[in-house]
Design a protein around this motif. Structure first.
Motif, PDB file in Angstrom:
ATOM      1  N   ALA A  97       9.600   2.216  -1.964  1.00 45.83           N
ATOM      2  CA  ALA A  97       8.254   1.615  -1.921  1.00 45.83           C
ATOM      3  C   ALA A  97       7.636   1.726  -0.526  1.00 45.83           C
ATOM      4  O   ALA A  97       6.442   1.494  -0.349  1.00 45.83           O
ATOM      5  CB  ALA A  97       8.317   0.151  -2.354  1.00 45.83           C
ATOM      6  N   ASN A  98       8.437   2.087   0.467  1.00 47.46           N
ATOM      7  CA  ASN A  98       7.909   2.293   1.829  1.00 47.46           C
ATOM      8  C   ASN A  98       7.689   3.775   2.133  1.00 47.46           C
ATOM      9  O   ASN A  98       7.782   4.201   3.288  1.00 47.46           O
ATOM     10  CB  ASN A  98       8.848   1.677   2.869  1.00 47.46           C
ATOM     11  N   TRP A  99       7.373   4.524   1.086  1.00 44.09           N
ATOM     12  CA  TRP A  99       7.156   5.967   1.234  1.00 44.09           C
ATOM     13  C   TRP A  99       6.078   6.270   2.267  1.00 44.09           C
ATOM     14  O   TRP A  99       6.077   7.321   2.906  1.00 44.09           O
ATOM     15  CB  TRP A  99       6.767   6.561  -0.127  1.00 44.09           C
ATOM     16  N   PHE A 100       5.128   5.309   2.479  1.00 45.62           N
ATOM     17  CA  PHE A 100       3.991   5.556   3.383  1.00 45.62           C
ATOM     18  C   PHE A 100       4.429   5.721   4.842  1.00 45.62           C
ATOM     19  O   PHE A 100       3.674   6.223   5.661  1.00 45.62           O
ATOM     20  CB  PHE A 100       2.940   4.443   3.262  1.00 45.62           C
ATOM     21  N   GLU A 101       5.683   5.324   5.147  1.00 42.51           N
ATOM     22  CA  GLU A 101       6.183   5.492   6.522  1.00 42.51           C
ATOM     23  C   GLU A 101       6.251   6.966   6.921  1.00 42.51           C
ATOM     24  O   GLU A 101       6.340   7.293   8.101  1.00 42.51           O
ATOM     25  CB  GLU A 101       7.575   4.855   6.659  1.00 42.51           C
ATOM     26  N   HIS A 102       6.214   7.837   5.927  1.00 39.56           N
ATOM     27  CA  HIS A 102       6.350   9.276   6.210  1.00 39.56           C
ATOM     28  C   HIS A 102       5.025  10.023   6.113  1.00 39.56           C
ATOM     29  O   HIS A 102       5.010  11.243   5.989  1.00 39.56           O
ATOM     30  CB  HIS A 102       7.381   9.890   5.244  1.00 39.56           C
ATOM     31  N   PHE A 103       3.928   9.285   6.136  1.00 39.13           N
ATOM     32  CA  PHE A 103       2.605   9.918   6.051  1.00 39.13           C
ATOM     33  C   PHE A 103       2.472  11.079   7.032  1.00 39.13           C
ATOM     34  O   PHE A 103       1.911  12.130   6.722  1.00 39.13           O
ATOM     35  CB  PHE A 103       1.494   8.891   6.333  1.00 39.13           C
ATOM     36  N   GLY A 104       2.987  10.874   8.260  1.00 43.73           N
ATOM     37  CA  GLY A 104       2.865  11.898   9.305  1.00 43.73           C
ATOM     38  C   GLY A 104       3.480  13.220   8.900  1.00 43.73           C
ATOM     39  O   GLY A 104       3.080  14.273   9.397  1.00 43.73           O
ATOM     40  N   ALA A 115      -2.463   2.566   6.486  1.00 43.12           N
ATOM     41  CA  ALA A 115      -2.701   1.130   6.707  1.00 43.12           C
ATOM     42  C   ALA A 115      -2.981   0.418   5.384  1.00 43.12           C
ATOM     43  O   ALA A 115      -2.533  -0.716   5.169  1.00 43.12           O
ATOM     44  CB  ALA A 115      -3.860   0.938   7.673  1.00 43.12           C
ATOM     45  N   PHE A 116      -3.706   1.102   4.470  1.00 44.19           N
ATOM     46  CA  PHE A 116      -4.009   0.479   3.185  1.00 44.19           C
ATOM     47  C   PHE A 116      -2.715   0.159   2.434  1.00 44.19           C
ATOM     48  O   PHE A 116      -2.541  -0.956   1.914  1.00 44.19           O
ATOM     49  CB  PHE A 116      -4.891   1.406   2.329  1.00 44.19           C
ATOM     50  N   PHE A 117      -1.804   1.119   2.361  1.00 45.59           N
ATOM     51  CA  PHE A 117      -0.574   0.898   1.593  1.00 45.59           C
ATOM     52  C   PHE A 117       0.358  -0.079   2.309  1.00 45.59           C
ATOM     53  O   PHE A 117       1.074  -0.841   1.652  1.00 45.59           O
ATOM     54  CB  PHE A 117       0.110   2.233   1.300  1.00 45.59           C
ATOM     55  N   GLU A 118       0.324  -0.046   3.639  1.00 42.64           N
ATOM     56  CA  GLU A 118       1.144  -0.987   4.395  1.00 42.64           C
ATOM     57  C   GLU A 118       0.755  -2.428   4.079  1.00 42.64           C
ATOM     58  O   GLU A 118       1.606  -3.313   3.991  1.00 42.64           O
ATOM     59  CB  GLU A 118       0.956  -0.744   5.891  1.00 42.64           C
ATOM     60  N   SER A 119      -0.557  -2.662   3.888  1.00 34.63           N
ATOM     61  CA  SER A 119      -1.016  -4.031   3.646  1.00 34.63           C
ATOM     62  C   SER A 119      -1.192  -4.334   2.157  1.00 34.63           C
ATOM     63  O   SER A 119      -1.647  -5.417   1.803  1.00 34.63           O
ATOM     64  CB  SER A 119      -2.318  -4.290   4.414  1.00 34.63           C
ATOM     65  N   ASN A 120      -0.875  -3.363   1.289  1.00 38.68           N
ATOM     66  CA  ASN A 120      -0.942  -3.572  -0.173  1.00 38.68           C
ATOM     67  C   ASN A 120       0.370  -3.160  -0.831  1.00 38.68           C
ATOM     68  O   ASN A 120       0.449  -2.115  -1.489  1.00 38.68           O
ATOM     69  CB  ASN A 120      -2.090  -2.761  -0.784  1.00 38.68           C
ATOM     70  N   PRO A 121       1.409  -3.989  -0.647  1.00 32.13           N
ATOM     71  CA  PRO A 121       2.729  -3.603  -1.169  1.00 32.13           C
ATOM     72  C   PRO A 121       2.748  -3.339  -2.670  1.00 32.13           C
ATOM     73  O   PRO A 121       3.514  -2.495  -3.141  1.00 32.13           O
ATOM     74  CB  PRO A 121       3.631  -4.792  -0.812  1.00 32.13           C
ATOM     75  N   GLN A 122       1.854  -4.043  -3.416  1.00 33.85           N
ATOM     76  CA  GLN A 122       1.835  -3.803  -4.870  1.00 33.85           C
ATOM     77  C   GLN A 122       1.359  -2.388  -5.189  1.00 33.85           C
ATOM     78  O   GLN A 122       1.930  -1.700  -6.048  1.00 33.85           O
ATOM     79  CB  GLN A 122       0.919  -4.808  -5.557  1.00 33.85           C
ATOM     80  N   ALA A 123       0.312  -1.961  -4.499  1.00 34.18           N
ATOM     81  CA  ALA A 123      -0.200  -0.600  -4.709  1.00 34.18           C
ATOM     82  C   ALA A 123       0.836   0.428  -4.269  1.00 34.18           C
ATOM     83  O   ALA A 123       1.040   1.450  -4.930  1.00 34.18           O
ATOM     84  CB  ALA A 123      -1.499  -0.404  -3.931  1.00 34.18           C
ATOM     85  N   ALA A 124       1.515   0.146  -3.157  1.00 36.97           N
ATOM     86  CA  ALA A 124       2.536   1.074  -2.658  1.00 36.97           C
ATOM     87  C   ALA A 124       3.693   1.184  -3.645  1.00 36.97           C
ATOM     88  O   ALA A 124       4.199   2.287  -3.913  1.00 36.97           O
ATOM     89  CB  ALA A 124       3.038   0.618  -1.291  1.00 36.97           C
ATOM     90  N   ALA A 125       4.094   0.036  -4.226  1.00 39.51           N
ATOM     91  CA  ALA A 125       5.214   0.042  -5.169  1.00 39.51           C
ATOM     92  C   ALA A 125       4.850   0.798  -6.446  1.00 39.51           C
ATOM     93  O   ALA A 125       5.670   1.523  -7.023  1.00 39.51           O
ATOM     94  CB  ALA A 125       5.627  -1.393  -5.493  1.00 39.51           C
ATOM     95  N   LYS A 126       3.599   0.639  -6.888  1.00 36.36           N
ATOM     96  CA  LYS A 126       3.159   1.352  -8.101  1.00 36.36           C
ATOM     97  C   LYS A 126       3.169   2.863  -7.861  1.00 36.36           C
ATOM     98  O   LYS A 126       3.634   3.638  -8.695  1.00 36.36           O
ATOM     99  CB  LYS A 126       1.756   0.874  -8.489  1.00 36.36           C
ATOM    100  N   MET A 127       2.663   3.273  -6.714  1.00 38.35           N
ATOM    101  CA  MET A 127       2.680   4.698  -6.371  1.00 38.35           C
ATOM    102  C   MET A 127       4.116   5.220  -6.289  1.00 38.35           C
ATOM    103  O   MET A 127       4.412   6.342  -6.694  1.00 38.35           O
ATOM    104  CB  MET A 127       2.001   4.922  -5.012  1.00 38.35           C
ATOM    105  N   ALA A 128       4.994   4.390  -5.727  1.00 42.12           N
ATOM    106  CA  ALA A 128       6.402   4.787  -5.603  1.00 42.12           C
ATOM    107  C   ALA A 128       7.012   4.987  -6.980  1.00 42.12           C
ATOM    108  O   ALA A 128       7.649   6.011  -7.263  1.00 42.12           O
ATOM    109  CB  ALA A 128       7.185   3.727  -4.834  1.00 42.12           C
TER     110      ALA A 128
END
Ligand SMILES: Cc1cc2nc3c(=O)[nH]c(=O)nc-3n(C[C@H](O)[C@H](O)[C@H](O)COP(=O)(O)O)c2cc1C
Length: 203
Positions: A97-104, A115-128
């Motif tokens: 669910a922390n896949w956004f850490e690898h955006f770079g 930043a959006f996914f970092e502050s929206n864990p529900q959206a990040a988890a759904k994407m994951a």
């Protein structure tokens, strides 16, 4: 090798059969080992297949050691225990669910979205969850494309499994896949497939 669009080719009928019409879910395997080179190749293939924003949230844990296998079998549902204990190689598929850490790495041109996914864990988890499941489909087809058979299983206690295998990283397991060369009694009778009249429409 990079294929230009005009050079895209199709697999042969035999190759398509290996992936689709002749391929079966395997429930028993021969003793033949599956080398780490083949396991590594599975990931080297599937990492190229598409995900949303190229986010690649699937995490794979190959289970080889006796100790890890014991803990895995312990978390499987009763009907899945014996074949998971006996398979030459087993993979735990999890979603990060922390896949956004690898955006770079995966989308450096869109890093401001992090930043959006970092502050929206529900959206990040759904994407994951969505994209890791898509990658699981690629995983099964890559196993088949390499001449192996896959036995995917959703029947396990994910909380128990995660407690043992994912406590340090917070990944969420969602599928366990036995991998190997199919034994004589590997396949169950084929279940019916839906007619295109039910599953497909063209508007
Ligand atoms: C997401 C998923 C979960 C599954 N869970 C189990 C399971 O827990 N135990 C099991 O024996 N088979 C499980 N299967 C296997 C399916 O029943 C099998 O792939 C399906 O019936 C097609 O069989 P075939 O490939 O022989 O036609 C699972 C398959 C998938 C893709």
């Amino acid at each position: 090798m990079t294929l230009a669009p005009q050079t895209l080719a199709s697999l042969t009928e035999d190759q398509l059969a290996l992936l689709f019409d002749e391929a079966h879910t395997a429930h028993a395997f021969t003793d033949e080992e599956v080398g780490q080179n083949l396991a590594d190749k599975v990931y080297e293939l599937i990492k190229w297949a598409p995900t949303s924003m190229n986010n690649q949230p699937l995490r794979i844990t190959w289970v080889r050691s006796e100790q890890a296998r014991g803990a895995l079998v312990d978390a499987m549902n009763d009907g899945n225990k014996d074949k998971t204990a006996a398979a030459p190689l087993v993979a735990i598929l999890s979603a990060d669910a922390n896949w956004f850490e690898h955006f770079g790495t995966f989308a450096p041109w869109a890093e401001e979205r992090r930043a959006f996914f970092e502050s929206n864990p529900q959206a990040a988890a759904k994407m994951a969850n969505n994209n890791a499941h898509i990658q699981a489909g690629y995983f099964i087809l890559a196993v088949r494309a390499l001449g192996l058979a896959a036995g995917p299983m959703g029947g396990f206690n994910a909380a128990k499994l995660d407690e043992h295998f994912n406590a340090d990283n917070g990944h969420k397991s969602f599928l366990v896949v036995n991998v190997g060369y199919p034994a004589q009694d590997a396949f169950r009778p084929r279940g019916g497939r839906l007619d295109p009249e039910i599953a497909v429409r063209t508007l």
